[in-house]
Motif scaffolding. Sequence first.
Motif, PDB file in Angstrom:
ATOM      1  N   LEU B 151       0.901  -0.925   0.120  1.00  0.00           N
ATOM      2  CA  LEU B 151      -0.265  -0.202  -0.327  1.00  0.00           C
ATOM      3  C   LEU B 151       0.847   1.310   0.254  1.00  0.00           C
ATOM      4  O   LEU B 151       0.456   2.017  -0.877  1.00  0.00           O
ATOM      5  CB  LEU B 151      -0.966   0.134   1.624  1.00  0.00           C
ATOM      6  N   ARG B 154       2.698   1.301  -3.799  1.00  0.00           N
ATOM      7  CA  ARG B 154       1.777   1.677  -4.795  1.00  0.00           C
ATOM      8  C   ARG B 154      -0.127   2.105  -4.770  1.00  0.00           C
ATOM      9  O   ARG B 154      -0.635   1.676  -5.597  1.00  0.00           O
ATOM     10  CB  ARG B 154       1.921   0.030  -5.343  1.00  0.00           C
ATOM     11  N   GLY B 155      -0.041   2.114  -3.351  1.00  0.00           N
ATOM     12  CA  GLY B 155      -1.457   2.619  -2.914  1.00  0.00           C
ATOM     13  C   GLY B 155      -1.776   4.159  -3.144  1.00  0.00           C
ATOM     14  O   GLY B 155      -0.218   5.144  -3.474  1.00  0.00           O
ATOM     15  N   HIS B 159      -5.577   5.466  -6.900  1.00  0.00           N
ATOM     16  CA  HIS B 159      -6.531   3.950  -6.712  1.00  0.00           C
ATOM     17  C   HIS B 159      -6.639   4.558  -5.627  1.00  0.00           C
ATOM     18  O   HIS B 159      -6.379   4.443  -4.212  1.00  0.00           O
ATOM     19  CB  HIS B 159      -5.601   2.810  -6.967  1.00  0.00           C
ATOM     20  N   TYR B 160      -8.274   4.272  -5.098  1.00  0.00           N
ATOM     21  CA  TYR B 160      -8.783   4.372  -4.008  1.00  0.00           C
ATOM     22  C   TYR B 160      -8.780   3.422  -3.506  1.00  0.00           C
ATOM     23  O   TYR B 160      -9.411   3.280  -2.017  1.00  0.00           O
ATOM     24  CB  TYR B 160      -9.788   5.572  -4.101  1.00  0.00           C
ATOM     25  N   SER B 161      -9.116   1.955  -3.776  1.00  0.00           N
ATOM     26  CA  SER B 161      -9.431   1.423  -2.791  1.00  0.00           C
ATOM     27  C   SER B 161      -8.000  -0.389  -2.961  1.00  0.00           C
ATOM     28  O   SER B 161      -7.586  -0.078  -4.274  1.00  0.00           O
ATOM     29  CB  SER B 161     -11.363   0.432  -3.826  1.00  0.00           C
ATOM     30  N   VAL B 162      -8.304  -0.892  -2.421  1.00  0.00           N
ATOM     31  CA  VAL B 162      -7.189  -2.101  -1.849  1.00  0.00           C
ATOM     32  C   VAL B 162      -7.195  -2.489  -3.494  1.00  0.00           C
ATOM     33  O   VAL B 162      -6.525  -3.096  -4.505  1.00  0.00           O
ATOM     34  CB  VAL B 162      -7.441  -3.047  -1.123  1.00  0.00           C
ATOM     35  N   VAL B 165      -5.852  -1.741  -6.262  1.00  0.00           N
ATOM     36  CA  VAL B 165      -4.467  -1.679  -6.460  1.00  0.00           C
ATOM     37  C   VAL B 165      -3.833  -3.130  -6.790  1.00  0.00           C
ATOM     38  O   VAL B 165      -2.794  -3.211  -7.311  1.00  0.00           O
ATOM     39  CB  VAL B 165      -3.512  -1.318  -4.852  1.00  0.00           C
ATOM     40  N   GLU B 166      -4.980  -3.848  -6.245  1.00  0.00           N
ATOM     41  CA  GLU B 166      -4.150  -5.070  -6.532  1.00  0.00           C
ATOM     42  C   GLU B 166      -4.222  -5.679  -8.269  1.00  0.00           C
ATOM     43  O   GLU B 166      -3.285  -5.985  -8.278  1.00  0.00           O
ATOM     44  CB  GLU B 166      -5.238  -6.227  -6.103  1.00  0.00           C
TER      45      GLU B 166
END
Lengths: 269, 312
Positions: B151, B154-155, B159-162, B165-166
Amino acid sequence: IHLLSTAAEPWPENAALYQQLKEEQILLSDNASSLAVQAFLQMCNLPIRVVCRANAEYMSPSGKLPFIHVGNQVVSELGPIVQFVKAKGHSLSDGLDEVQKAEMKAYMELVNNMLLTAELYLQWCDDVTVEEITHPRYGSPYPWPLNRILSYQKQWEVRRKMKAIGWAGKTLEQVLEDVDQCCQALSQRLGTQPYFFNKQPTELDALVFGHLFTILTTQLTTDELSEKVKNYSNLTAFCRRIEQQYFEGHDKDSSAAGAARSAKRSLLR
Amino acid sequence: MAAPMELSCWGGDWGLPSLHPESLTVMAYAKFSGAPLTVNTINNSWRPPKGDVPVLISEDIVISQPAKILNFLRKQKYNADYELSAKQGADTLAYIALLEEKMLPALLHTFWVEAENYCSVTKPWFASRIAFPLSLYLPGKMSREALNRILLTRGGPPHYSVTEVEAQIYRDAKECLNLLSKRLGTSQFFFGDTPTTLDAFVFGFLAPIYKVCFPRVQLQEHLKQLPNLCRFCDDILTCYFRLTVSGHSPSGQDTADANLQKLTQLVNKESNLIEKMDDNLRKSPQHPPRKLTTLKLAAGGEAGSPLNRLSP
């Protein structure tokens, strides 16, 4: 990025690149990133004017600088900007074969992984630099106590990230060692060629130029960082060449040339 | 002679000498350069594994990160890169940076963050190798650290949600695999016929994804579509780690090979003894060295000799 719609519109005349205030506020790493994007756009022959705003970081869609405002699109950071420009039909790396493209991407990651992280370390984790340069500069457009709060917040964020990737335990000497290793690798890869992929510059050249030129021309508390780069004469020659070709041949009013010239001291010995 | 060197690292399964990418990188490099390392896998001893495994101990020196360990080995004259040109050395650094930036987040995610994988495979495996009560705490800590790292690096916006990001990190990892595959092409190793530091790093990062059987395997499936990378991992496993591709005892082969397989499995526990025997046997090569003639003599001797001396 909506690729279909962006491809339709040509590059407008009033495209703007946003960064922080040049003289008082911008830091080493952001200046490097901004110069890299400017160099890239110059190499693609796309006009851009540089706009300085104190709150540029908050305007950016990803929180990182620089970002460009083209038509009604806002794109930040070199990677997405390269893709955006490619969607509009301009690309510097089309002439490369697959293996060369892989190499180019790998070297760009090397610069991000080592040079950019080292710059961030120096700015935010080295206490002397933090006290004397970063804190005063970062919050300078804002009144007290906001300026201190903002810079402490940012410092905390950067230190968290350094800890997560294992750089928090490094000493300054180790970081400078890493910078030296990275410069050595870049120097060996460049060799005697004018650009990294021989005759034509690519986004890798823009990125390397942005970082190395900034390191060479920014005054910090010590000269150790720029000394590391100066050890490699082909790298300084490379920076000089790009500066001459893309930043000095333009109008005096052009902001891009102004950015290169307003760096603290020029490369002329 | 150099002082004896001990490597403390995580053990292996599914045909791999180690599940941990950094440990695997160091072990592979030691094999490529012929460094005599005693490998101690972490088991249920009371000495807790420190956070920065693998650790190399040589006399009084303790070194912990793979890059530093490899530097130390090079200084002890175990250098797998001595034939590389300066430019190739630079390429090595660049590709390692690529691996760390693009491949590592997805690798960490597959092992430590993906809920099904973590709960059914990673956590039980690691917990079984750590002494109680640390086994209740340490896997969770490693998982949190992995998520944190992903996170933080790269978070963040856009990207606002996990899940976003994934999605991004898996896209990056797949692109990285494609780039590596293009770079490898049809050659045996990344810089010709002899393996180098870069091969050690690529093997260390790729082999766990390739071999470990997870419930959620999107990265493994992508890797399996790149046959030259799979062949690369298998080659290193069979040639340098003397394990068959499946890691199980082969049924259709002759008993000498079966004995060899059993012995290989004993290496983890009695590696000192094996290394000593190999030293003696090196002086009497029984078979012509295998195709890896460019290696140091240690590897060529090991290939043929244990068959004869050690069969019961």
